[in-house]
Design an enzyme around this catalytic site. Structure first.
Site, PDB file in Angstrom:
ATOM      1  N   GLU A 126       7.994  -5.299   0.120  1.00 47.27           N
ATOM      2  CA  GLU A 126       8.498  -4.182  -0.691  1.00 47.27           C
ATOM      3  C   GLU A 126       9.055  -3.077   0.194  1.00 47.27           C
ATOM      4  O   GLU A 126       9.205  -1.939  -0.241  1.00 47.27           O
ATOM      5  CB  GLU A 126       7.397  -3.636  -1.608  1.00 47.27           C
TER       6      GLU A 126
ATOM      7  N   ASP B  58       8.909   2.328   0.953  1.00 44.63           N
ATOM      8  CA  ASP B  58       8.070   1.326   0.294  1.00 44.63           C
ATOM      9  C   ASP B  58       7.966   1.662  -1.183  1.00 44.63           C
ATOM     10  O   ASP B  58       8.011   2.841  -1.569  1.00 44.63           O
ATOM     11  CB  ASP B  58       6.654   1.332   0.877  1.00 44.63           C
ATOM     12  N   ILE B  59       7.823   0.639  -2.018  1.00 46.12           N
ATOM     13  CA  ILE B  59       7.529   0.851  -3.439  1.00 46.12           C
ATOM     14  C   ILE B  59       6.025   1.078  -3.564  1.00 46.12           C
ATOM     15  O   ILE B  59       5.222   0.248  -3.132  1.00 46.12           O
ATOM     16  CB  ILE B  59       7.971  -0.358  -4.275  1.00 46.12           C
TER      17      ILE B  59
END
Length: 382
Positions: A302, A256-257
């Site tokens: 994301e 994940d960002i």
């Protein structure tokens, strides 16, 4: 007594030229149908062969079978020239429309094999015809590359086809001594066949390109140019089944960002899109430098996944670390703003206890969740 069923001009009143047109179109249609099936079969089974390579080999084999089977019934007869237009159409189809490139050293054995098969080694006219045919193939290759995208491409195509067709039919006239009227008629038929071939194949190609675009939209994320969740699901099912069957390792990286919602809320969704695009490009660059067969999937807003067949946990962790470090050095510039990016990553490998792909997915997801819950910007491997 019943009259036998015949397919002759006297019974059907169909000129040979018309039946020839439908025969050629039927042969080409059969090629596209069988090639599409073969291509789909390879894709579904993830066979490691490029579409262009498959197209080249299948095209050559298909047309060689076609040409040899057409010539067999008339070998050694005075009408051995009758199917020459079909052979020339096969050459045009392979050289121009399939854009198949054959190395120079393959031509002599192919030509010799055909001349031995056809019993024409002792005829000088046949040698002239063979040399002209090879030149025809090479010139068709060349004009395909040079003029294909230009508006007048069809004029160049027809000009080359008409000129070479006339020369090759002249060789046949010199060998078989048929009339000039027959020469002109067969040459005209070839010109008409070439026009029909160009129109028909362009129609099929346009339809095929549309299907490719639709297929790409169905399996790709348009924003990041990565594979999408549908493609991930399909690949995961296949790789999970293969790993279970062969007992080869299968690993996964999920990331994940960090604080992505904050990026959207602070800088706007266009900035968020830019972050997604540059992160995806950075990760794909790492994968390309490591193993070009590995694919990146965008499976959520994301969230991204990478499936790694035949990778154990140690090698997978090394790739995850390379991705982690590359993205942590990334700064996304949006207008006057500079946005620093980091990742949280979960890594795991498939276990014999995994009864389904979802069992495997959930374990990797738990590792990612652990990394996010314990400060983010870290890798959890388990």
């Amino acid at each position: 007594m019943k009259k036998g069923f015949t397919m002759t001009w006297s019974e059907w009143q169909v000129p040979p030229f018309i039946s020839s047109v439908f025969f050629i179109l039927g042969v080409l249609t059969l090629y596209w149908v069988t090639f599409t099936w073969l291509e789909t079969w390879c894709h579904r089974r993830h066979v490691a062969i490029a579409d262009d390579v498959l197209n080249a080999w299948y095209g050559v084999i298909y047309m060689l079978v076609f040409v040899f089977s057409m010539q067999t019934p008339i070998l050694g007869r005075a009408i051995a020239w009758e199917f020459m237009n079909f052979q020339l159409i096969a050459v045009i189809f392979c050289a121009y429309f399939l854009n198949i490139h054959i190395s120079g050293y393959f031509f002599p054995p192919i030509v010799l094999a055909y001349m031995v098969f056809n019993g024409s080694l002792r005829y000088w006219q046949s040698w002239g015809y063979a040399i002209t045919l090879v030149a025809f193939f090479l010139v068709m290759n060349w004009i395909r590359v040079k003029f294909h995208d230009q508006r007048h491409a069809w004029l160049v195509y027809m000009g080359v086809g008409v000129a070479f067709g006339g020369v090759m039919w002249l060789w046949m006239k010199l060998k078989f001594h048929f009339s000039w009227a027959t020469f002109q008629q067969e040459w005209l038929y070839l010109v008409i066949f070439e026009l029909l071939l160009y129109a028909y194949v362009n129609m099929l190609t346009h339809d095929g390109e549309l299907k490719v675009r639709l297929s790409r939209l169905a399996s790709h994320d348009t924003l990041t140019q990565t594979q999408n969740f549908s493609a991930y699901t399909s690949a995961m099912k296949f790789l999970f089944r293969e790993s279970s069957r062969t007992d080869q390792p299968l690993s996964m990286i999920m990331f994940d960002i960090d604080h992505f919602k904050q990026v959207n809320d602070t800088y706007g969704h266009s900035a968020g899109d830019a972050v997604l695009q540059q992160v995806a490009a950075t990760v794909k660059s790492v994968l390309t430098n490591t193993d070009s067969k590995l694919k990146l999937y965008r499976t959520g807003g994301e969230e991204f996944n990478i499936l790694l067949p035949n990778y154990d946990l140690s090698r997978t962790s090394q790739i995850a670390t390379a991705i982690f470090e590359a993205v942590n050095r990334l700064t996304v510039t949006v207008g006057t703003q500079e946005i620093r990016v980091s990742l949280s990553i979960g890594v795991s490998t498939m276990l014999t206890a995994d009864a389904s792909p979802m069992d495997f997915y959930n374990r990797v997801d738990q590792n990612l969740y652990y990394a996010k819950q314990h400060g983010r910007k870290q890798i959890t491997v388990a």
